[in-house]
Design an enzyme around this catalytic site. Structure first.
Site, PDB file in Angstrom:
ATOM      1  N   PRO A 165     -61.630  38.068 -18.038  1.00 29.98           N
ATOM      2  CA  PRO A 165     -62.068  39.352 -17.491  1.00 29.98           C
ATOM      3  C   PRO A 165     -62.684  39.270 -16.100  1.00 29.98           C
ATOM      4  O   PRO A 165     -62.733  40.280 -15.400  1.00 29.98           O
ATOM      5  CB  PRO A 165     -63.102  39.835 -18.519  1.00 29.98           C
ATOM      6  CG  PRO A 165     -63.671  38.571 -19.098  1.00 29.98           C
ATOM      7  CD  PRO A 165     -62.491  37.635 -19.163  1.00 29.98           C
ATOM      8  N   THR A 173     -48.396  32.694 -16.055  1.00 31.58           N
ATOM      9  CA  THR A 173     -47.086  32.071 -15.885  1.00 31.58           C
ATOM     10  C   THR A 173     -47.230  30.555 -15.918  1.00 31.58           C
ATOM     11  O   THR A 173     -48.328  30.022 -15.978  1.00 31.58           O
ATOM     12  CB  THR A 173     -46.441  32.508 -14.557  1.00 31.58           C
ATOM     13  OG1 THR A 173     -47.296  32.128 -13.461  1.00 31.58           O
ATOM     14  CG2 THR A 173     -46.230  34.012 -14.524  1.00 31.58           C
ATOM     15  N   PRO A 177     -43.737  37.629 -16.280  1.00 31.48           N
ATOM     16  CA  PRO A 177     -44.073  36.969 -15.016  1.00 31.48           C
ATOM     17  C   PRO A 177     -44.666  37.930 -13.993  1.00 31.48           C
ATOM     18  O   PRO A 177     -45.424  37.520 -13.121  1.00 31.48           O
ATOM     19  CB  PRO A 177     -42.722  36.420 -14.540  1.00 31.48           C
ATOM     20  CG  PRO A 177     -41.926  36.240 -15.784  1.00 31.48           C
ATOM     21  CD  PRO A 177     -42.342  37.385 -16.671  1.00 31.48           C
ATOM     22  N   HIS A 231     -47.748  34.259  -2.056  1.00 31.81           N
ATOM     23  CA  HIS A 231     -48.899  34.605  -2.891  1.00 31.81           C
ATOM     24  C   HIS A 231     -50.201  34.121  -2.250  1.00 31.81           C
ATOM     25  O   HIS A 231     -50.192  33.290  -1.326  1.00 31.81           O
ATOM     26  CB  HIS A 231     -48.763  33.990  -4.288  1.00 31.81           C
ATOM     27  CG  HIS A 231     -47.826  34.737  -5.182  1.00 31.81           C
ATOM     28  ND1 HIS A 231     -46.460  34.587  -5.118  1.00 31.81           N
ATOM     29  CD2 HIS A 231     -48.055  35.658  -6.172  1.00 31.81           C
ATOM     30  CE1 HIS A 231     -45.884  35.371  -6.019  1.00 31.81           C
ATOM     31  NE2 HIS A 231     -46.829  36.023  -6.672  1.00 31.81           N
ATOM     32  N   LYS A 258     -53.367  30.739  -6.185  1.00 34.52           N
ATOM     33  CA  LYS A 258     -52.350  30.656  -7.245  1.00 34.52           C
ATOM     34  C   LYS A 258     -52.020  29.194  -7.512  1.00 34.52           C
ATOM     35  O   LYS A 258     -51.808  28.415  -6.580  1.00 34.52           O
ATOM     36  CB  LYS A 258     -51.093  31.427  -6.835  1.00 34.52           C
ATOM     37  CG  LYS A 258     -50.037  31.484  -7.933  1.00 34.52           C
ATOM     38  CD  LYS A 258     -48.906  32.433  -7.560  1.00 34.52           C
ATOM     39  CE  LYS A 258     -47.817  32.468  -8.630  1.00 34.52           C
ATOM     40  NZ  LYS A 258     -48.346  32.892  -9.943  1.00 34.52           N
TER      41      LYS A 258
END
Length: 265
Positions: free
Chosen positions: A10, A101, A126, A155, A159
């Site tokens: 969260p 992913t 995804p 991105h 990531k």
């Protein structure tokens, strides 16, 4: 009757947006959250959330699932824990909706089998952005006529996996209609290793990671005297919420795993 939901992750950027969306939906009820810290606190005690969010936080998934009768488990964490969360939720007969992913083919196969055994739906997407799903569908259509294609995905620099799940899913959809072929000059040589990107069935996939980006992808097709570019840009994470909302509603009627939001639209 409201759908009872647990959210894993969260405090992440996606997780935060998901909490905001879920708590504003009359048909959804956020019953608990799973995090790697803050065990025993409520969301409302954390600085980024409203004080009136009296939603308990757990660090142990088994304790969380035992204490709360949840219908759906929304996982927006990392590949390292996302697989364990998804598997455990299914074992408790709770339906996972997963935006994490990086799962291996073996992990996906195991989760598909478990989903069937438990007769509980599971959605692994995804990308939750409706526009990104349409980009993938349009790319598959274009590949019938333009077999020479490269994918550039961009991105944010936090990531963890590369290429993105969206880029891999796009390439997989293109594979369905495109014969395997090597692109570029047959004698081409990389003077810097990796300069031509990752090779997936002859298609090249290039990954960029920079601060300031969210989630972006271009699928570039080349033909005689022309190119075609199909692109999608997520400017912020609110772009993913319509997809999550759709998945939470649809997973209630499934009894098996569905991989990719495009299979639900």
């Amino acid at each position: 009757m409201a759908i009872n939901i647990i959210v894993a992750g969260p405090r992440g950027r996606m997780g935060y947006e998901a909490v905001q969306m879920i708590t504003k939906e009359d048909s959804f009820r956020l019953v608990a959250c799973l995090d790697h810290k803050h065990d025993g606190l409520n969301l409302g005690e954390l600085e980024q959330f409203s004080d009136d969010l009296q939603v308990p936080i757990y660090t142990d998934i088994d304790s969380c699932l035992k204490q709360h009768q949840a219908d759906v488990f929304v996982d927006l964490t990392t590949p390292e824990v996302g697989y364990k969360h998804t598997k455990t939720a299914l074992e408790y007969k709770v339906r996972p909706v997963v935006g994490t992913t990086g799962f291996t083919d073996e992990q996906l196969s195991e989760l598909k089998e478990l989903s069937k055994q438990q007769q509980r739906g599971c959605i692994i997407a995804p990308n939750f952005a409706i526009g990104a799903v349409l980009m993938m569908k349009f790319s598959k259509m274009a590949a019938k006529y333009f077999p020479n294609v490269e994918i550039i995905e961009k991105h944010h620099d936090q990531k963890l996996d590369a290429p993105s799940g969206t880029a891999k899913k796009t390439a997989e959809l293109i594979q369905d209609v495109r014969e395997s072929q090597k692109q570029g000059h047959p004698k081409e040589e990389e003077t810097l290793p990796g300069a031509r990107g990752a090779d997936m069935d002859g298609m090249r996939i290039h990954s960029m990671r920079l601060p300031g980006l969210v989630a972006h992808q271009e699928v570039i097709f080349g033909g005689a005297g022309q190119t075609l570019t199909i692109s999608h840009d997520s400017m912020n994470r609110a772009s993913f919420m319509d997809g999550i909302r759709e998945c939470v509603n649809q997973v209630m009627d499934l009894e098996e795993l569905v991989y990719g939001l495009e299979n639900l639209l």
